[in-house]
Design an enzyme around this catalytic site. Structure first.
Site, PDB file in Angstrom:
ATOM      1  N   ASP A 103      14.205  21.681 -41.159  1.00 23.05           N
ATOM      2  CA  ASP A 103      15.569  22.151 -40.909  1.00 23.05           C
ATOM      3  C   ASP A 103      16.259  22.086 -42.268  1.00 23.05           C
ATOM      4  OD1 ASP A 103      17.371  22.604 -38.274  1.00 23.05           O
ATOM      5  OD2 ASP A 103      18.602  21.703 -39.820  1.00 23.05           O
ATOM      6  N   VAL A 133      16.753  12.705 -31.726  1.00 28.53           N
ATOM      7  CA  VAL A 133      17.345  12.849 -30.401  1.00 28.53           C
ATOM      8  C   VAL A 133      16.398  13.691 -29.554  1.00 28.53           C
ATOM      9  CG1 VAL A 133      19.280  13.788 -29.079  1.00 28.53           C
ATOM     10  CG2 VAL A 133      19.717  12.621 -31.239  1.00 28.53           C
ATOM     11  N   GLY A 191      14.525  18.874 -29.018  1.00 23.01           N
ATOM     12  CA  GLY A 191      14.743  17.658 -29.797  1.00 23.01           C
ATOM     13  C   GLY A 191      15.323  18.016 -31.153  1.00 23.01           C
ATOM     14  N   LYS A 192      15.768  17.038 -31.876  1.00 25.29           N
ATOM     15  CA  LYS A 192      16.259  17.261 -33.238  1.00 25.29           C
ATOM     16  C   LYS A 192      16.275  15.938 -33.983  1.00 25.29           C
ATOM     17  CE  LYS A 192      17.757  20.832 -35.587  1.00 25.29           C
ATOM     18  NZ  LYS A 192      17.263  22.205 -35.433  1.00 25.29           N
ATOM     19  N   GLY A 193      16.085  16.009 -35.289  1.00 25.39           N
ATOM     20  CA  GLY A 193      16.125  14.784 -36.077  1.00 25.39           C
ATOM     21  C   GLY A 193      17.067  14.950 -37.247  1.00 25.39           C
TER      22      GLY A 193
END
Ligand code: NAP
Length: 458
Positions: free
Chosen positions: A155, A69, A114-116
């Site tokens: 993460d 995202v 952002g992040k995944g």
């Protein structure tokens, strides 16, 4: 993962009313611009979803859902971790991506948010399969990643091994292009930064110590003149021997607990720590270095039995894990998971200070209840930015191919966190908003000003 839309909306509403902020925006145009800002910050720019096609070692072929995202890139390339966990979902990844936009803005980092996420339990896959999942992640999101586009980091469920694999695949798929800055949180030998592993835990404790020692001592007289319960409560704890409890004893919690144990500025006693199995309690203070050593030698676990404790000469009582949140301490450091304090336990929390090491460990409802009751909540956006700050230093070092010493990294980390604290704290103790909202106001102020100057706010 609790929603933080209300905090964003409240922050923008208070800015909308303050006509000294962006004074060129007036009347209806102002209202409209602020409405569009709420929409812009509450929704991501892009949600990428793929089903990674992976051949398992037993011959089966599976399709694994994966996300990236990209929330907002006003301040620079998207930046944020990739989580491998069974509970990953689009809404959680989007919320975490938004938190990254706001965190980067607050700490003056030249990154967007952002992040995944990949929906797997990494413990159920072999090393070979995990390597393949990492390669596929990079292949499927190939076009949107890169040192100047979107820079992932570890993460929950991922670490330097996965970042090394992903950077190697990025290098393969982008021959001849710069690649060292494509992922951060890599191993040192692969271009990672010294100090990255301890950065978040050290930063979490530094934030707490700076508020409760440096700031209180320097600003004591001014704080006495402020008419709010946060200033009053903080001053009551000044110079008190503080009892500390730490939920979670992984990368973040163990470092924060050790920093608290070793701190010469405050007289702390770390009386309780927990992991997913157990809580250890000693009202005279736990031997944190011995527990760190035990966890290092036992796959990250704390001692679970009386035999473990006596064999390693650790004095502690074994207690039920979740009772840690309700014990009588001055400080609760949250270093495990999201949503740990919620409507069912919020009224039992006794600590007057809660430090959010994990992201969103307190639900929005519990956050409001506790803040209204005068609890000082040092929020995730302020306290746990150590990892992304040192990721930024890693990104710079990757571009320069020149490396800093570990002490230099911590100096740069603390300097940056101190700058943010020096901006936020006088505003917080001088007005009635909770610390989280102050941070959000500061963060959205920066984003809105840049958008306005770029002609994108209408
Ligand atoms: P970690 O190394 O995986 O450690 C998590 C710790 O929490 C482990 O000790 C785990 O115990 C414990 N735990 C899990 N469920 C628990 C429960 N219900 N009660 C008490 N303890 C529990 O993760 P980490 O890197 O320290 O990160 C902790 C949190 O901070 C995560 O939510 C992460 O997203 C967030 N965060 C981390 C960073 C970073 O740089 N590390 C940066 C920003 C935010 P077991 O080992 O027994 O499972």
């Amino acid at each position: 993962m609790s929603e933080r839309n209300t905090v964003i909306e409240n922050s923008l509403t208070s800015l909308l009313k303050d006509e000294s902020f962006l004074p060129d925006l007036k009347a209806q145009t102002r209202e409209q611009a602020f409405k569009s800002l709420v929409a812009l910050l509450s929704t991501p720019n892009h949600v990428h979803k793929s089903y990674l096609r992976v051949a398992l070692e037993n011959g089966t072929i599976v399709r694994i859902p994966a996300f990236r995202v990209q929330h907002n890139d006003t301040l620079g390339p998207y930046k944020g971790g990739i989580r491998f966990h069974e509970s990953v979902n689009e809404s959680e990844v989007s919320n975490l991506a938004r938190l990254m936009t706001l965190k980067n803005s607050l700490h003056e980092l030249p990154f967007g948010g952002g992040k995944g996420g990949v929906i797997i339990n990494p413990k159920k896959y072999s090393v070979k399969e995990l390597n393949l999942i990492c390669k596929k992640y990079v292949q499927y999101f190939n076009d949107i990643l890169g040192p100047d586009k979107d820079i992932p980091a570890p993460d929950a469920g991922t670490g330097e091994r996965e970042m090394d694999w992903m950077m190697a695949e990025y290098k393969n798929t982008h021959p001849g292009e710069p690649y060292r800055g494509s992922f951060t949180g890599k191993s040192i030998i692969n271009g990672g930064s010294l100090g990255r592993k301890s950065a978040t835990g050290k930063g979490v404790y530094f934030t707490f110590r700076y508020i409760m020692h440096d700031f209180l001592n320097e600003q004591e007289k001014w704080l006495q003149e402020q008419d709010n319960s946060f200033a009053e409560n903080a001053l009551k704890l000044k110079d008190k021997k503080m009892k500390v409890a730490v939920q979670g004893f992984g990368n973040l919690g163990s470092v924060a607990a050790l920093e608290a144990f070793q701190c010469n500025y405050l007289q702390n006693e770390v009386v309780a720590v927990s992991d997913s199995n157990v809580m250890l309690y000693n009202s005279d203070g736990l031997d944190i270095p011995a527990l760190v050593k035990f966890a290092r030698d036992h796959d990250g676990d704390l001692p679970k039995t009386k035999e473990d404790l006596s064999e390693h000469k650790i004095k502690a009582d074994l207690k039920e894990r979740d009772s840690l949140l309700e014990i009588n301490v001055d400080v609760l450091i949250m270093a495990a998971l999201e949503n740990q304090i919620h409507k069912d336990n919020m009224k039992k929390i006794k600590a007057p200070i809660i430090v959010e090491g994990a992201n969103a460990p307190i639900t929005e409802e519990a956050d409001k209840y506790l803040s209204d009751s005068g609890t000082l909540i040092i929020p995730d956006i302020l306290a746990n930015a150590g990892g992304v700050i040192v990721s930024y230093l890693e990104w710079i070092q990757g571009r320069e191919t020149q490396f800093y010493k570990e002490e230099q990294i911590y100096e740069l980390l603390f300097e940056r966190m101190q700058n943010t604290l020096d901006t936020i704290l006088p505003q917080f103790f001088g007005d009635p908003f909770p610390l989280r909202q102050n941070c959000y106001i500061h963060s959205v102020m920066k984003l809105s000003t840049i958008l306005f100057k770029q002609g994108k706010l209408y």
